[in-house]
Design a protein around this motif. Structure first.
Motif, PDB file in Angstrom:
ATOM      1  N   THR B   7      21.655  -4.997 -40.584  1.00  0.00           N
ATOM      2  CA  THR B   7      20.429  -4.110 -41.204  1.00  0.00           C
ATOM      3  C   THR B   7      21.067  -2.669 -41.591  1.00  0.00           C
ATOM      4  OG1 THR B   7      19.075  -5.425 -39.980  1.00  0.00           O
ATOM      5  CG2 THR B   7      18.024  -3.497 -41.284  1.00  0.00           C
ATOM      6  N   LEU B   8      20.870  -2.327 -42.877  1.00  0.00           N
ATOM      7  CA  LEU B   8      21.431  -0.915 -43.178  1.00  0.00           C
ATOM      8  C   LEU B   8      20.344  -0.041 -43.521  1.00  0.00           C
ATOM      9  CD1 LEU B   8      23.900  -1.767 -45.933  1.00  0.00           C
ATOM     10  CD2 LEU B   8      24.343  -1.020 -43.974  1.00  0.00           C
ATOM     11  N   PRO B   9      20.211   1.206 -43.214  1.00  0.00           N
ATOM     12  CA  PRO B   9      19.222   2.234 -43.398  1.00  0.00           C
ATOM     13  C   PRO B   9      18.060   2.090 -44.296  1.00  0.00           C
ATOM     14  CG  PRO B   9      21.258   3.572 -42.807  1.00  0.00           C
ATOM     15  CD  PRO B   9      21.729   2.073 -43.456  1.00  0.00           C
ATOM     16  N   ASP B  10      18.615   1.435 -45.518  1.00  0.00           N
ATOM     17  CA  ASP B  10      17.310   1.545 -46.630  1.00  0.00           C
ATOM     18  C   ASP B  10      16.696   0.160 -46.204  1.00  0.00           C
ATOM     19  OD1 ASP B  10      19.306  -0.528 -47.007  1.00  0.00           O
ATOM     20  OD2 ASP B  10      19.847   0.150 -49.115  1.00  0.00           O
ATOM     21  N   GLY B  11      16.935  -0.469 -45.135  1.00  0.00           N
ATOM     22  CA  GLY B  11      16.060  -1.646 -44.705  1.00  0.00           C
ATOM     23  C   GLY B  11      16.974  -3.022 -45.365  1.00  0.00           C
ATOM     24  N   SER B  12      17.960  -3.024 -46.375  1.00  0.00           N
ATOM     25  CA  SER B  12      18.555  -4.187 -46.747  1.00  0.00           C
ATOM     26  C   SER B  12      19.344  -4.738 -45.469  1.00  0.00           C
ATOM     27  CB  SER B  12      19.414  -3.659 -47.586  1.00  0.00           C
ATOM     28  OG  SER B  12      20.421  -2.969 -47.673  1.00  0.00           O
ATOM     29  N   HIS B  58      22.002  -2.713 -36.315  1.00  0.00           N
ATOM     30  CA  HIS B  58      21.197  -1.773 -37.256  1.00  0.00           C
ATOM     31  C   HIS B  58      22.622  -1.108 -37.496  1.00  0.00           C
ATOM     32  CE1 HIS B  58      17.050  -2.874 -36.704  1.00  0.00           C
ATOM     33  NE2 HIS B  58      16.578  -2.268 -37.709  1.00  0.00           N
ATOM     34  N   GLN B  60      24.582   2.440 -39.301  1.00  0.00           N
ATOM     35  CA  GLN B  60      24.527   3.628 -40.150  1.00  0.00           C
ATOM     36  C   GLN B  60      26.079   3.842 -40.368  1.00  0.00           C
ATOM     37  OE1 GLN B  60      22.531   6.935 -38.713  1.00  0.00           O
ATOM     38  NE2 GLN B  60      22.931   8.172 -40.677  1.00  0.00           N
TER      39      GLN B  60
END
Lengths: 645, 645
Positions: B7-12, B58, B60
């Protein structure tokens, strides 16, 4: 028979036979005077009017109006109380019975007798009965052995204990009627001077103030030379009770104390903080116009600062205990002076920079015993209207005059009509001991201080031998609207601190020179001054100083919107107003606004909304009728500007 | 091969093979991204970009611009420094070498080698030479026994001492080139990222901060991914040196320290006190308009207050030591909150009274070690722009929003263009331990805080697991005009104190309810904020905030009288002005006014006196020509009103 020279306070000198008494001297002036004198001050010592004067002397004839006259009067009244007690309660034993600020007390051990304040009337009657007998106070020097013998026979352990500390050859008894007391005096000519008596209350008091000792009964009382004066005093006490700043402070939500914060440390609620801010703004703008600069200093400092200033170790008992940090002792500041001296020293000064006037509302912390704390009057945190003026000798008189003018200006603004300045001077005999050894500076500054007081037509009394170590000082006494006396802070001249802190300026000859320092605090501390104002105004702070100036009273919810409109206009003009939007009847809202001592109430209903007007009611009930919002704003602004009381 | 979800910071969310590295993920997005990433944050932990990721996570991707990216960059740079040292000074022994706020350091024991800052250039060159080799940082888990064996052979007593405290199974080595270090990481992909190196200075540092230990040599340095960034940084440092608030504070006579007062306890000279007063007046009127009420509280309280608040015993090391009075411990306040809570509790509150907003410029005292004190930036007395807001849950969002608006308003006034709010949240896993156990309140308030930040378009970063014990908080970072970062006070939500202090209001159902509390201090402390402003303005305080706004420069003694006339007019308009009446040439007077950073100078001579005019020169040299006194007053008043920077 040889003659002596008697110098009176007005400077006149009269010759009398050696051994003449003050009473006889008074008689030689006028019979009326002789009737009214209570005691005599001979070369600084108060004695009875019937004691012979054996040498040349400065003489002051003391009347009831003199502080020391009152004190003598009340001291004799304590003896009268004791005499009455002994008559009514045989075998009662006596501790001490001094005069105090307002009246006197006697600490007694009643043994098996029952006594309550219900017995006051009987005791008062006895005192008046004995007073009428005009019993003379007879002084008798007595040897320690005889004195001990007397009290052993009388079986009074307290007087025997007091005798232990006295030196033989220095002991006197005083007797009036059948009552004999161990006493240094002085006393009234006779008990007949006491025409009105009131016993005030009863308290427990440990013998010699030590809670390990037996608790005695303390009876407080007050007496007067006229019945009318007693009545006035009782009325004043009654009024003072209603105006008790502790009750008003709570009722008006000005300040609060809290067990977790600590005794003597008031918390200022929003209304109290608002009054503080208004007072500070007033002082700041007044002092700015008078050429003061403001500074800010921390509330603590190292021990070394107070050793330098000389407050340590002498003043240590009045300071909070130290905090030890990194091996260094830090103290809460008990005064701002040393901090200001350091600020003076922080940048070089030339004679062109002087006078330098540093002002700060600095909070100081002083230790007062828990039992001595009293509302805002005796506290442990003090926000002081402090300033120090550093000036040359040539500037001193003008500066001191300006300080006095500031006091008078403030008194006028707060409606303080009665005040006296108590000018405390040094005693030349004690130079180098009690007083810094600078005889010329003492003479010079005392003359200048006196000149300022005389020229400004300020009521003042001169007192010998009560100056500060470092210079003459003035204590300012003021009276509240109901006639109670308060002592504000002092106004002092200081020759010593500049030396201790190595403060100097470069004079016109390019040499280092020490400045003179004036310490002053006309508005005292916020604590004491607001306590005073609460009584003085009975909580009804004048418009300019009231935390809430206007109460808006919509007569129903329908006029809430209009009320807000009015409120916003008032706010724009910095008028402090609140809407009472409770669903209460207008009558109730008015009563509550009266309770909160809000100076102005605006009744807002249909008519007002239609006309864009307000109907104005003043505190106390005066109806100012309807007017436009603008007219109301102008009315308020004009009154604020005038700072009416 | 199984798949994991990233899961990337933009939620994708993206699927990858288990064991994929952050570098490979970056490559799958873009080659440019892969080139720029320095490290990766996987489920809250920072690791190298070449470490395999084994579970759903998650992720980043950290770049130079990220705080943790910089920190990794500088940590690796410390290793590079060590490698270079070992190459040039064989046998050197190593203490610790962490990243710090701006750069890094390494503590070393050079044995018999001589070393001074003159050797920096040689060392920098060696670092750059090694950096160019693009040495990979190789991570290796190692047993404690092997690790000890390694450093025994290397004869490094410091690393051996560090090893003693480490747990077997948890120890890693990192190697780049020939240099091996005991280290937890994380590190850069390779040394080639480091393109610019500057060693800054040398200091002595006791091993493990204990002065009983040996003193090591500490080398401070900083590195960058681009030469241009290093140049900009060095320019900024140069500028910061010129704008050093300690020097400007002395030069402009703003504040002073004194040995007898104590370290970290500034004395505010008249100009400093004037700035404080102007800031306070600005804050007071702004906050009054925002519905705050002012309160006042003492600087001390009993121990029991801080036990109740929970500051004792946890915060004790940051407080001054207690003073014992009548058997009770008193502490200097290190924060105003408990005092304000007591004021809230002093009078009954209904929901109609809320929100209650209590503001106070309360001076707090905190213990900082002597060695950590720094000008106005790290002090022991703090005059805080403090306030506490007591509100219902329904009011919280609006109140928090208003507080943020206040911050932004202040930033605008002071010309602070760059700021970031760091929004610190709780960690749900630590409820009931590190965080008060009120999961719904946490969620609710954190959502509200985020909403406020998003809706107000305020730049912010979210940080997990950094909230206060009692609620989420925001740390505000601002940048001065020359790009240096400062942290202002925090803005905090508090669920806990109302309970501890039994604070309540009567809600609409006539029940007791706890208020939420917001702690806020947008203008920080006077000490820190004025320190910041001195650098930010380079001492050139804008007109509205300058203690001296105008310098009147008569060109000879002949115009002294006219100067005083002008001065009096300015004073009437509350314009802060002084006459420079020295017998100096006008050029010299102008230079001195420039030195004192006075914004406006008035040249007064024959022409001006005849015309009733003034000739106006701005700070820096701009000539505004001649104008009437009235026109000048209007000009000044307009600029003050606008609060231009």
């Amino acid at each position: 028979m040889s003659e002596i020279q008697i110098t009176l306070p007005d400077g006149s000198v009269r010759n009398y036979n050696k051994g003449i008494t003050a009473h006889e001297i008074a008689l030689s002036i006028s019979e009326g005077l002789a009737r009214n004198i209570i005691a005599a001050k001979v070369n600084g010592t108060v004695i009875e009017t019937n004691r012979p004067i054996e040498t040349d002397a400065h003489l002051q004839l003391l009347k009831w109006d003199d502080k020391e006259g009152k004190s003598t009067f009340w001291h004799s009244s304590a003896h009268l109380l004791a005499e009455a007690l002994e008559a009514l309660y045989p075998g009662v034993k006596f501790g001490i019975g001094p005069a105090i600020e307002n009246g006197f007390y006697y600490d007694i051990d009643l043994g098996d007798h029952k006594f309550s304040s219900e017995d006051f009337a009987k005791l008062e009657a006895k005192m008046l009965e004995l007073a009428k007998q005009e019993q003379v106070f007879k002084r008798q020097a007595i040897s320690k052995a005889e004195a001990i013998q007397y009290f052993k026979e009388k079986n009074d352990p307290y007087k025997l204990e007091l005798l232990e500390d006295l030196e033989d050859g220095n002991i006197t008894f005083y007797q009036q009627g059948n009552f004999v007391d161990l006493c240094r005096g002085p006393h009234l000519p006779h008990t007949g001077h006491i025409k009105a008596v009131k016993l005030l209350n009863l308290a427990g008091a440990y013998w010699r103030g030590d809670e390990k000792n037996k608790q005695l009964t303390r009876i407080y009382g007050i007496t007067f030379p006229k019945k009318s004066e007693l009545d006035a005093h009782l009325t004043m006490l009654e009024e003072a009770k209603k105006r008790d700043h502790r009750l008003l402070g709570k009722e008006l939500e000005i300040f609060a104390f809290d067990d977790d914060i600590g005794p003597g440390l008031p918390l200022w609620l929003p209304k109290g903080a608002a009054i503080i801010e208004l007072l500070e703004n007033f002082a700041k703008s007044t002092e700015k116009a008078a050429g003061y600069e403001r500074v800010k200093s921390p509330h603590i400092a190292k021990e070394s600062l107070y050793l330098k200033s000389g407050h340590l170790p002498y003043y240590k008992d009045s300071m909070f205990p130290p905090m030890e940090l990194d091996g260094i002792q830090y103290y809460l500041k008990a005064m701002n002076c040393p901090h200001h001296h350091k600020i003076f020293a922080a940048t070089p000064k030339s004679y062109k920079d002087l006078p330098v006037r540093y002002a700060e509302y600095g909070t100081c912390y002083r230790y007062e015993k828990t039992g001595e704390l009293f509302g805002l009057m005796r506290v442990r945190s003090l926000q002081m209207n402090d300033a120090h003026i550093y000036c040359t000798k040539a500037q001193f008189e003008a500066e001191f005059k300006a300080v006095n003018a500031l006091y008078l200006k403030y008194f006028k603004v707060f409606g303080i009509d009665k005040y006296v300045m108590r000018f405390s001077k040094h005693d030349p005999k004690k130079l180098g001991q009690k007083y810094i050894n600078a005889p010329e500076l003492w003479k010079e500054t005392e003359d200048m201080v006196r000149n300022v007081l005389v020229n400004a037509n300020i009521p003042f009394v001169e007192v010998e031998d009560e100056a500060a170590f470092y210079g003459p000082k003035i204590d300012i006494q003021i009276w509240s609207a109901i006639g109670r006396e308060f002592t504000l802070a002092t106004n002092q001249v200081d020759f010593a601190q500049a030396e201790r802190f190595d403060l100097y300026f470069i004079n016109e000859k390019s040499e280092k020179e020490r400045p003179l320092i004036i310490h002053r605090a006309p508005l005292s501390t916020h604590e004491r001054f607001i306590g005073f104002l609460l009584e003085h105004y009975a909580g009804k702070f004048p418009l300019w100083l009231n935390p809430q100036q206007v109460s808006l009273l919509p007569i129903s919810d329908k006029y809430q919107e209009y009320s807000e409109k009015v409120l916003n206009i008032l706010k724009k003009h910095d008028i402090r107003a609140l809407i009472d939007d409770r669903s209460e009847k207008t009558g109730k809202k008015i009563r509550d606004a009266e309770m909160k001592k809000v100076p102005l109430m605006l009744i807002l209903g249909e008519k007002e909304q239609t006309d864009n007007s307000v109907t104005v009611r003043k505190q106390g009930g005066e109806d100012l009728g309807s007017m436009s919002i603008e007219a109301f704003v102008q009315l308020v602004e004009a009154e604020i500007k005038q700072q009416l009381n």
